[in-house]
Design an enzyme around this catalytic site. Sequence first.
Site, PDB file in Angstrom:
ATOM      1  N   ASN A 204       0.851  -1.186   0.000  1.00 39.98           N
ATOM      2  CA  ASN A 204       0.000   0.000   0.000  1.00 39.98           C
ATOM      3  C   ASN A 204       0.891   1.242   0.000  1.00 39.98           C
ATOM      4  O   ASN A 204       2.126   1.143   0.027  1.00 39.98           O
ATOM      5  CB  ASN A 204      -0.973  -0.009   1.184  1.00 39.98           C
ATOM      6  N   ALA A 205       0.292   2.409  -0.045  1.00 43.18           N
ATOM      7  CA  ALA A 205       1.062   3.648  -0.190  1.00 43.18           C
ATOM      8  C   ALA A 205       2.006   3.868   0.986  1.00 43.18           C
ATOM      9  O   ALA A 205       3.157   4.288   0.800  1.00 43.18           O
ATOM     10  CB  ALA A 205       0.106   4.830  -0.334  1.00 43.18           C
ATOM     11  N   PHE A 206       1.540   3.581   2.191  1.00 40.19           N
ATOM     12  CA  PHE A 206       2.387   3.772   3.370  1.00 40.19           C
ATOM     13  C   PHE A 206       3.604   2.859   3.311  1.00 40.19           C
ATOM     14  O   PHE A 206       4.730   3.280   3.603  1.00 40.19           O
ATOM     15  CB  PHE A 206       1.578   3.501   4.644  1.00 40.19           C
ATOM     16  N   GLU A 207       3.384   1.594   2.935  1.00 39.43           N
ATOM     17  CA  GLU A 207       4.488   0.631   2.883  1.00 39.43           C
ATOM     18  C   GLU A 207       5.503   0.996   1.810  1.00 39.43           C
ATOM     19  O   GLU A 207       6.718   0.916   2.039  1.00 39.43           O
ATOM     20  CB  GLU A 207       3.919  -0.771   2.640  1.00 39.43           C
ATOM     21  N   ASP A 274      -7.243  -7.329   1.443  1.00 38.40           N
ATOM     22  CA  ASP A 274      -7.381  -8.761   1.162  1.00 38.40           C
ATOM     23  C   ASP A 274      -8.231  -8.987  -0.085  1.00 38.40           C
ATOM     24  O   ASP A 274      -7.936  -9.844  -0.918  1.00 38.40           O
ATOM     25  CB  ASP A 274      -8.036  -9.475   2.353  1.00 38.40           C
TER      26      ASP A 274
END
Length: 486
Positions: A204-207, A274
Amino acid sequence: MSSRLSGLLDRAAGKRVLCIGDVMLDRFIYGVVDRISPEAPVPVLRHSREASMPGGAANVARNLASLGLEPVLIGACGDDDAGRELLSIFDQDLSLSVRLVTAKGRPTTLKCRFVAGGHQLLRVDTENVAPVSEATEEELIGILSREAPGSAAILISDYAKGLLTDRLLKAVTKLAADLNIPLIADPKGRDFARYGAVDILKPNAFELSAAVHRSISTDEEAALALREALDTLPAKAIIVTRAARGISYIGQDGNVHHEAGRAREVFDVSGAGDTSLAALATAIAGGGTLSDAVHLAIAASGIAVGKAGTATVSAEEIKAALSVAGPVGRAGLLPMDAMIGQVERWRAAGLKIGFTNGCFDILHPGHIRVIEQARAHCDRLVVGLNSDNSVKRLKGPLRPINNEQARADVLSALSAVDGVIIFDTDTPLDAIAALNPDVLVKGGDYTRESIVGADIVEARGGEIVIVPLVAGHSTTAIIARSETGK
């Protein structure tokens, strides 16, 4: 595009997909908050009901099954109450093949959420994130070796709960390469290199931002981050989910693409990642391209966030959403046969099914009150909608004001509504008999004896709820005011 994606769903049906990762139990404790504790400045939750469902990699597998594939779930759980509850849920769900190792002395990951008024107040986690033992690794590698042949894809669902050790990831990567099976990974943490030469990496964007030490608020920043990550990793493609901004992705050609999300009111983001992971695998299993996979993931996750709890999305729901352009879509409108199947899947997951019905010609506060009260008494709410012909018979030749498609679209956009069916009879009796809801809700001055279908619901131990009318609000009154100007 919609016909192409619908075709992918059909071609993927019945394909075997392995899903390995952190399995957990998601528990939701629902209640009402109407006062502050005298002991401390905290809200008091008055308990009303609970629901438990498989989460993490198990929710990915549930979504695969809901999309029509044949998932094999590989993971571990503890020898504890939460683990036994998980296994009991799996025993009742024949759509999943479950291969879980019992990790002695290790708790089953449990996420307990406290919810009131559609909002999470608190989450309590029980977990051990240390790496699993070598003995557990050996068992998992053995299961992988036996189950992988003949699979259309392998998914890695990493929640950083200790299952996916470096050794296990290397074994998965080698096995996928040796058998020429597409490998898709949903990573956790900053070290994306540990996932090896996956076909698709889906942070995701944060990761992704943490991995490349770069902000990715804009499309331009996302493109820079994706190119930098692909240059330094053995992955063949990277897809980054960016919440309301949609998805950005890069393939082996080095070109970055940005796709907007399908706008829908967000009710709960639990498990949306998911759902998108399962949709990616479905597209690949059906022979789709990277672009196809992204578009299917956007459609699926757009439906998932409009549902409460750790939700699954069916192929029928996606096809319905794809069939209409625009921001609202028709994710909730299904033919009766498809809705019966959806209700069966919800019920197999231990969810409480509610039903209410009406013409809902011009939506007003009275309608909203009934729908919200209905949703408060169940986990999934189906709304039965009178067809245009039915409304004319009941209300007169000048009704409805809005046709059945418009009324269904408006209802489907409400976060409290999980599904909509249209019935052509004067009463919803046949629909109630077919769906067998656990809760039947009706608004107005009714008695239990006068509610159509009450006997059917009560015969199977269900509940009847009557919601009082909101004074001064009715479609008839609205039409009258529009005609008189008063």
